[in-house]
Design a protein around this motif. Sequence first.
Motif, PDB file in Angstrom:
ATOM      1  N   UNK B 379      10.039  -4.156   0.589  1.00 17.01           N
ATOM      2  CA  UNK B 379       8.795  -4.124   1.360  1.00 17.01           C
ATOM      3  C   UNK B 379       8.189  -2.740   1.194  1.00 17.01           C
ATOM      4  N   UNK B 380       6.936  -2.562   1.624  1.00 20.51           N
ATOM      5  CA  UNK B 380       6.326  -1.240   1.444  1.00 20.51           C
ATOM      6  C   UNK B 380       7.206  -0.114   1.965  1.00 20.51           C
ATOM      7  N   UNK B 381       7.675  -0.242   3.209  1.00 20.16           N
ATOM      8  CA  UNK B 381       8.439   0.884   3.750  1.00 20.16           C
ATOM      9  C   UNK B 381       9.796   1.007   3.082  1.00 20.16           C
ATOM     10  N   UNK B 382      10.342  -0.113   2.656  1.00 17.32           N
ATOM     11  CA  UNK B 382      11.648  -0.068   2.010  1.00 17.32           C
ATOM     12  C   UNK B 382      11.595   0.674   0.676  1.00 17.32           C
ATOM     13  N   UNK B 383      10.405   0.836   0.123  1.00 17.28           N
ATOM     14  CA  UNK B 383      10.286   1.647  -1.100  1.00 17.28           C
ATOM     15  C   UNK B 383      10.855   3.038  -0.854  1.00 17.28           C
ATOM     16  N   UNK B 384      10.695   3.530   0.364  1.00 15.21           N
ATOM     17  CA  UNK B 384      11.259   4.839   0.669  1.00 15.21           C
ATOM     18  C   UNK B 384      12.766   4.842   0.497  1.00 15.21           C
ATOM     19  N   UNK B 406       6.954  -3.744  -6.914  1.00 14.56           N
ATOM     20  CA  UNK B 406       5.929  -4.523  -7.604  1.00 14.56           C
ATOM     21  C   UNK B 406       4.570  -4.313  -6.961  1.00 14.56           C
ATOM     22  N   UNK B 407       3.553  -4.817  -7.620  1.00  9.03           N
ATOM     23  CA  UNK B 407       2.186  -4.583  -7.174  1.00  9.03           C
ATOM     24  C   UNK B 407       1.944  -4.994  -5.730  1.00  9.03           C
ATOM     25  N   UNK B 408       2.641  -6.021  -5.304  1.00  4.54           N
ATOM     26  CA  UNK B 408       2.458  -6.533  -3.949  1.00  4.54           C
ATOM     27  C   UNK B 408       2.872  -5.498  -2.907  1.00  4.54           C
ATOM     28  N   UNK B 409       4.105  -5.018  -2.993  1.00  4.96           N
ATOM     29  CA  UNK B 409       4.541  -4.050  -1.985  1.00  4.96           C
ATOM     30  C   UNK B 409       4.037  -2.644  -2.281  1.00  4.96           C
ATOM     31  N   UNK B 410       3.720  -2.365  -3.544  1.00  4.73           N
ATOM     32  CA  UNK B 410       3.232  -1.021  -3.887  1.00  4.73           C
ATOM     33  C   UNK B 410       1.907  -0.741  -3.206  1.00  4.73           C
ATOM     34  N   UNK B 411       1.037  -1.742  -3.134  1.00  2.00           N
ATOM     35  CA  UNK B 411      -0.276  -1.551  -2.525  1.00  2.00           C
ATOM     36  C   UNK B 411      -0.328  -2.037  -1.083  1.00  2.00           C
ATOM     37  N   UNK B 412       0.671  -2.825  -0.677  1.00  2.00           N
ATOM     38  CA  UNK B 412       0.719  -3.282   0.701  1.00  2.00           C
ATOM     39  C   UNK B 412       1.181  -2.166   1.622  1.00  2.00           C
ATOM     40  N   UNK B 413       0.985  -2.382   2.918  1.00  2.00           N
ATOM     41  CA  UNK B 413       1.438  -1.352   3.862  1.00  2.00           C
ATOM     42  C   UNK B 413       2.026  -1.992   5.097  1.00  2.00           C
ATOM     43  N   UNK B 414       2.812  -1.229   5.802  1.00  2.00           N
ATOM     44  CA  UNK B 414       3.390  -1.700   7.061  1.00  2.00           C
ATOM     45  C   UNK B 414       3.803  -0.478   7.882  1.00  2.00           C
ATOM     46  N   UNK B 415       4.071  -0.660   9.167  1.00  2.00           N
ATOM     47  CA  UNK B 415       4.486   0.474   9.986  1.00  2.00           C
ATOM     48  C   UNK B 415       5.915   0.853   9.631  1.00  2.00           C
ATOM     49  N   UNK B 416       6.186   2.113   9.793  1.00  2.00           N
ATOM     50  CA  UNK B 416       7.503   2.621   9.403  1.00  2.00           C
ATOM     51  C   UNK B 416       7.937   3.627  10.452  1.00  2.00           C
ATOM     52  N   UNK B 417       9.078   3.421  10.991  1.00  2.57           N
ATOM     53  CA  UNK B 417       9.549   4.369  12.003  1.00  2.57           C
ATOM     54  C   UNK B 417       9.872   5.680  11.315  1.00  2.57           C
ATOM     55  N   UNK B 418       9.267   6.736  11.815  1.00  2.00           N
ATOM     56  CA  UNK B 418       9.433   8.028  11.160  1.00  2.00           C
ATOM     57  C   UNK B 418      10.893   8.453  11.220  1.00  2.00           C
ATOM     58  N   UNK B 419      11.383   8.838  10.074  1.00  2.00           N
ATOM     59  CA  UNK B 419      12.784   9.265  10.007  1.00  2.00           C
ATOM     60  C   UNK B 419      12.816  10.781   9.956  1.00  2.00           C
TER      61      UNK B 419
END
Lengths: 616, 616, 341, 341
Positions: B379-384, B406-419
């Motif tokens: 997912x977008x945040x999981x890219x981290x 992939x293009x889907x999660x690369x350009x998608x976004x979601x909230x991410x708990x700040x680490x």
Amino acid sequence: MGQIENQIKDEVTILFAGDSGDGIQLTGGQFTDTAALLGNDISTFPNFPAEIRAPQGTVAGVSGFQLHFGSVELFTPGDHADVLVVMNAAALKSNLDSLKKGGIVIANIAGFDKKNLRLAKYEDGVNPLNDGTLDGYKIHEVDVTKITRETLKESGLGTKVVDRSKNMFVLGFLYWMYNRKLDNTIRFLEKKFSKKPELIESNIAVLKAGYYYGDTAEAIASRFEVKPANIKAGTYRNIMGNEATAIGLIAASQKTGLNLFCGTYPITPASDILHFLSKYKNFGVKTVQAEDEIAGICAAIGASFGGALGITTSSGPGIALKGEAIGLANIYEIPLVIVNVQRGGPSTGLPTKTEQADLFQALYGRNGESPIPVIAAQSPKDCFSAAYEACRIAIEHMTPVFLLTDGYIANGSEPWEVIKSEDLPDIEVKFAEPREEEDPAFLPYKRNEKFVRPWAIPGTKGLAHRIGGLEKDFETGNVSYDPENHERMVKVRQAKVDKIADYIPEQALDAGEDAGDVLLLSWGSTYGAVKTATKILIDEGKKVSHAHVKYLNPLPKNLGELVKKYDKVIMPEMNNGQFIKIIREKFLVDAIGLNKIKGLPFVTEEIVKKVNEVLA
Amino acid sequence: MGQIENQIKDEVTILFAGDSGDGIQLTGGQFTDTAALLGNDISTFPNFPAEIRAPQGTVAGVSGFQLHFGSVELFTPGDHADVLVVMNAAALKSNLDSLKKGGIVIANIAGFDKKNLRLAKYEDGVNPLNDGTLDGYKIHEVDVTKITRETLKESGLGTKVVDRSKNMFVLGFLYWMYNRKLDNTIRFLEKKFSKKPELIESNIAVLKAGYYYGDTAEAIASRFEVKPANIKAGTYRNIMGNEATAIGLIAASQKTGLNLFCGTYPITPASDILHFLSKYKNFGVKTVQAEDEIAGICAAIGASFGGALGITTSSGPGIALKGEAIGLANIYEIPLVIVNVQRGGPSTGLPTKTEQADLFQALYGRNGESPIPVIAAQSPKDCFSAAYEACRIAIEHMTPVFLLTDGYIANGSEPWEVIKSEDLPDIEVKFAEPREEEDPAFLPYKRNEKFVRPWAIPGTKGLAHRIGGLEKDFETGNVSYDPENHERMVKVRQAKVDKIADYIPEQALDAGEDAGDVLLLSWGSTYGAVKTATKILIDEGKKVSHAHVKYLNPLPKNLGELVKKYDKVIMPEMNNGQFIKIIREKFLVDAIGLNKIKGLPFVTEEIVKKVNEVLA
Amino acid sequence: MPEVKEKKITAKDYASDQDVKWCPGCGDYSILKQVQSVCAELALKKDETVFISGIGCSSRFPYYMDTYGMHSIHGRGPAFVMGLKTARPELNVWMITGDGDSMSIGGNHFIHLLRRNVDVNVLLFNNQIYGLTKGQYSPTSEKGKVTKSTPYGSIDHPFNPLSLAMGAEATFVARTMDRDPKHMRPILIEGEKHRGTSLIEIYQNCNIFNDGAFFPFTEKATKADNTIFIEHGKALVFGAEGEKAIVLDGFTPKVVSISDIAEADLWIHDKYDRVKASILTRFFDDPREEGALPRPFGIFYQENRSVYEEGVTAQVERHIEEKGSPNLDTLLEGPNTWTIK
Amino acid sequence: MPEVKEKKITAKDYASDQDVKWCPGCGDYSILKQVQSVCAELALKKDETVFISGIGCSSRFPYYMDTYGMHSIHGRGPAFVMGLKTARPELNVWMITGDGDSMSIGGNHFIHLLRRNVDVNVLLFNNQIYGLTKGQYSPTSEKGKVTKSTPYGSIDHPFNPLSLAMGAEATFVARTMDRDPKHMRPILIEGEKHRGTSLIEIYQNCNIFNDGAFFPFTEKATKADNTIFIEHGKALVFGAEGEKAIVLDGFTPKVVSISDIAEADLWIHDKYDRVKASILTRFFDDPREEGALPRPFGIFYQENRSVYEEGVTAQVERHIEEKGSPNLDTLLEGPNTWTIK
Ligand SMILES: Cc1ncc(C[n+]2csc(CCOP(=O)(O)OP(=O)(O)O)c2C)c(N)n1
Ligand SMILES: Cc1ncc(C[n+]2csc(CCOP(=O)(O)OP(=O)(O)O)c2C)c(N)n1
Ligand code: SF4
Ligand code: SF4
Ligand SMILES: [Mg+2]
Ligand SMILES: [Mg+2]
């Protein structure tokens, strides 16, 4: 001393070894030709060092040529040598392992002097000729260098030139040992040195000296005779794998009337295909040594777009560079043959050694869903038919095709029954027909019953069209971003490749019953060793069969059925297990791998042993 | 007219669509931020056209932004939209399929004039707003262009500039519909146009006009409220996938103290990683936009040899070019992270669309036996975390590592708990220690218990050594052509990668019981859709479980055991079936593929449907 | 107090423990020897020196140097150099390449290295042939060349490597030859001193596949008439007795007898003059042709231009100055957060 | 008998049925229009003409031409051209490329195409930016350029494409601009007539990511002072009234007032003079700088050299003459056979 015995042998393996500069390949080649002309079956395996001329006398500089000839059918260059000819200490050191227990060593003692022993990294004072290393072998020492020099002392030639003919001495001696005539080699020398008559004379003199030496020297107790093989009547020639590949490609171009265009870049062990092809310009063959592998393949694609038979040749690292362009050829749906003469990897790896580790690269080495047919050659002569067949599939199915060979069969040679051009299978070529303005619009991606699109070449009236790497509309070929169209195109490109299964033979057994305890399932250059092993196992009464797969993608339609009839499936591969993954995945059979990753072909006994282990 | 109703909703999906020049991405981004700040869970999916500015008004030029927000946890940008905002006819044409039956259409009628209808290729005289196309939907027509112009008629700004703010009208109107405050966007405008105060004013005016329009226009019967989500307490930010990848890489470099070096070449949809990284020079990040992809990766390998954290980023066609160099990194055994932001293939394919078809390329896309660990982000945040973990494995195991997004999660976004940086897992870095002349010889390929060789960087006393692409001796790393050594090296390189399985978590279930009728086995960006589908199925009482594989090579040690506990294994992939081949081959289970190859992510119902079919 | 004298470092100290495996008689040996001896003369630190190469006979070079080294892949040497130097600008990096490696497959990386002006010494072993793959023609082979891949002669017009380098924004362009170690040494030293990419083309005899390609320039009998050794500030004179000179007739170079012209009319070599250097790189005639211009050896061109990796580093440093030291937590937090309680 | 007049072919006949999808205002439109109109003027046969491109905005060009076409992969256009022309020398081939496509990833193929002198017209759309990937700098972007990938300015020294081409043995080197169709047309026609690789650099405005990069040369207010239109046999004069000229002071070009020099001292452009053409390609100053030389437009250089594919064909033909027509059976048989009975 006693009389010289004349033993009859079914088959003999000779391993010539010496310095890269010693003319080993030529010697082996000459013996091969002579044996072939006498009607023996033969199989050869040259083994080069990676350096051009590694320092003389060192192990790194040793060049080898293994020759198996017999009065029986042969499929490998022999597991172990009966005779090992060594021109120096390094050659002995690096090849003794390959000699049969009790085998004959013929050693040039000039190559075992202090300097050579040191270069071969023997410890000070140690000489393998007399320290027990060779206990159990029959040793025959000759001072080849000295005798050669003596033979030519009147010739007026310089020492360097004289020394260069010492391989002829060895050859003459072996001709004596194996009851061969000298004429073939004499003819060869006359042709080779036609412009330097003094060299014809000197080389023949040394050749004869070697022969007579056998007659007079009393050290060798036996001569051997290997009768002509009982092979199918016909006219034969000797052929190397790379040459066979080149001829197969030319034959396909001649048979179809397409011009052959080869865009390539030199790389070991594939360069010889370019070298062969570039000689045949009168066949309309155009070869381009491009600036790199990418340019090579792109040029071939460009030529195919223009209606030529586009070919590109390389080995592993060069193929890696072609991935992007192969993907383009795939979406262009254009004929293209990509030849990979595999070598040891990964990376630069072992450039002069053999391996089968590029199968996955052929199947999957590019982005996206990009299915490509893959064919593998099984022996030097089979490179011809595999290359021809690769062209057929490329042209008739409008697709890039991978042809896999490897260093082992590319440089190896065997007799090949000469085929007449009229006996070659037909290849259907159909360019799209010119179109008048009032005709319906041309649809460059409209497919026939094989899912194949038309080949419309520039210069054809009314067919102007554009192709590209972006996804294209199902019929018009225009750029299309439509989601449904994309899925349809991915599926139809796959279906087109799968459909080829309808146009290739079903999988046959090479030996054995159609059910049993073990199926040996092989592909590529392991053929000879596996075939020979199977014969031994069957002779021992084991329920072992052998199937050899030539079409790796798509697989023959009956293969799944076939493999499921055996208790165990054993898959020998010169890699860490690649084709086995396909078989396991496709048919969910628990196939067992037998893997050798040493840069060397299998020997028969390795396979026999594995089967016996599995059966135990 | 009646009073405006206020409905409470758990989740809402809005799809903004319009011309590339209409500011759709910005509008979507603003609504996202505002929703996020209010505490909604969110998930977004932007969808770009392939052309930079395809001709205005055409279907090819439509840009979309889908936003899913809710008071419940969300894992996808929504199967279907509740509200579709269309700025012109082409936007309606290409997006109506995505609207729920009975959903709301908000249409800018200025975009449905004759010209726009023609550009959208509606037949003459046909207007979808009034020909029955929208029967069953709730239509709300607004002349956004006209109102915007009227709002700003006193502003003194030119029409072009005025028209450019019409997206603010739409945004304001949607804020009204969903009961949002304007302050976040006002703050954003103030910052964005800090140097052009006249634009702050005008944009705010139009934004407010949109909001008030909701209040006064009586056409819309309901406003909606989406309460803050009940998500874990903590501080959150919104993050896009490519940004998360970039930050993950920087975090790994900061945590280890290694300098980050990224050698790359622009390509959609990976370029943004370069764009992000190049901003953070004060983190010691060095980015090189090389002359091509090959130079990019080779530069990264060079930097890694020098002790930097070498990174290279690309998408499918660019990765294809890197194959040869990846093989080199493999035999060098040096840390390197290769990021592939996958897009539709084969060849140039669908550059702006998503796909998962490069898994095999990652696993096998080069010559020889060249095993490389592969990790995929979900997912977008999981890219981290995936990027961070890729760096950990590369460094601790001295190996190139593939990170697939992939293009889907690369350009998608979601909230991410700040680490917090201190909470990031440790990464062990150990350069080889300097050596004095009297110390034993340095052995650059001597391995530790993980089969990992030392990282000895130039500048370290006494460790001068050479590495290369030729096969190397087991300990010294010197060139070796020894057959046994080669096999040993091939095996140990494989063993090193396999060993990583000891240093990654075992495979866990994401949902469901640890045995049952169906296991949904997914990887990469299908995570959200599969997770959501599983929840639905479990809620329906089906015995369905879900496992999501992050480590694709080596696989978690318990995966085989896990998959065998289910009657059926279904594997959804946005390709023609790749990971499924691995699972079938490795575990000999008859897994069933669910494949979508449309350049678009799965929607939940596609998965639910498939499972129900299999269960039926 | 007496100074402690360090053991003087010698050429041998730069030789690795690996056997050198070029063919006996190969020109590569002489270059290896000169490089090792120059390393000793300049007392380069072994631990801070890196030799990087592509693939080819010449590219085996790094294995024979007791420094850090990378034998990489065919043609890509410049990219490894760029990465390593950008990451570690303080290292002393040398690149070894062949005419196939740099002019054929690696041509693009080669020209990009030059324009970027990464600080590296590039030794281009030009033997006008592919050695390692056993004798195919290369982009520097003369037209009509018969080789394994061109049995009826090659068709391609060759590159002129130095001319190409000039067009690709090179800042140091020189030529020397394997068989003149005395000439090679100072060129290597000047190259090492130059800040930026120092391109040194070295004519190298491949005695196996292209023996004698450069004999007109390297062998005693013909050398004096076929070569001209150019030195900054010195006149362009050549011949066994220095009896011939080059002058420009307009833009056309001509050979004249030195006695026929006034000293003031001599062409004084100015390595900072791009136009004249370009003309010199075009002295590229086949020496066997009538009226051929002599082939120049020496430093053709030199320019002081900023170095790529220093630019990168400067930007990083300036950015740290402006933005302050990095704070990972700030980065992780991003510009906009919200808190859920 | 009255002649049957063929319908006159027009520019429109060369337009394909595909919608042109460049951004509104993009300089590519003007080039497309000129090419189509030149095709019509020369009455090129659509069925024997092929447009080949790489990847980039510019490389979409073939889709818009109603001829044969290949949109290929990034940077490799020259290789497709070489293959097609070698297989089918009689075809009329054009190559379309961008500054990223030809100078970055495709640099090597580009220079090899030039040295081989394949007969193709190369239109290099130079917009000094990567358009299709949305605005990163390219190898022709000026140093210090701020783009998406260089937020603090680029560090690389750019290529001078024409200078590089001269170094790479080009035989036809020209420059024109999107905004001067009248100038572009004759250059395209001359390029088409040239036998060999005709390199035509076209300054092209990317109004989205690099708007105005060439405005000093293309816009009325500044054009006259910043450009010089060079024509073979004509003097190098420029300025709104033709009031300025270029002369050479030794090898250094200088701007002078035309009234200050004698006609005999004017620099007369000679496109066959390599040295002078090289100097002209080095007129590459930033027009905003004091004393900048004007940027030349026109044909810099032309040379008559044998064409690659003709050489290949000639060899094939000669070989057939020498060895006779191919006989497949002889080939299959090889030099040595034996018979088993
Ligand atoms: C990708 C790739 N392509 C081709 C080769 C084969 N190859 C090795 S060296 C070489 C050319 C060598 O010529 P050059 O660079 O002039 O070096 P030399 O051997 O003459 O010193 C080639 C084609 C390779 N190793 N890798
Ligand atoms: C192998 C590969 N690498 C990268 C890309 C992405 N890409 C497409 S076009 C392009 C550069 C375009 O620049 P230019 O050639 O100047 O063309 P323009 O768009 O400016 O006309 C890049 C990097 C690609 N398609 N393929
Ligand atoms: S082949 Fe030529 S270049 Fe290579 S080592 Fe031998 S002599 Fe030297
Ligand atoms: S991005 Fe630039 S080059 Fe590309 S189409 Fe738009 S204006 Fe033209
Ligand atoms: Mg060479
Ligand atoms: Mg551009």
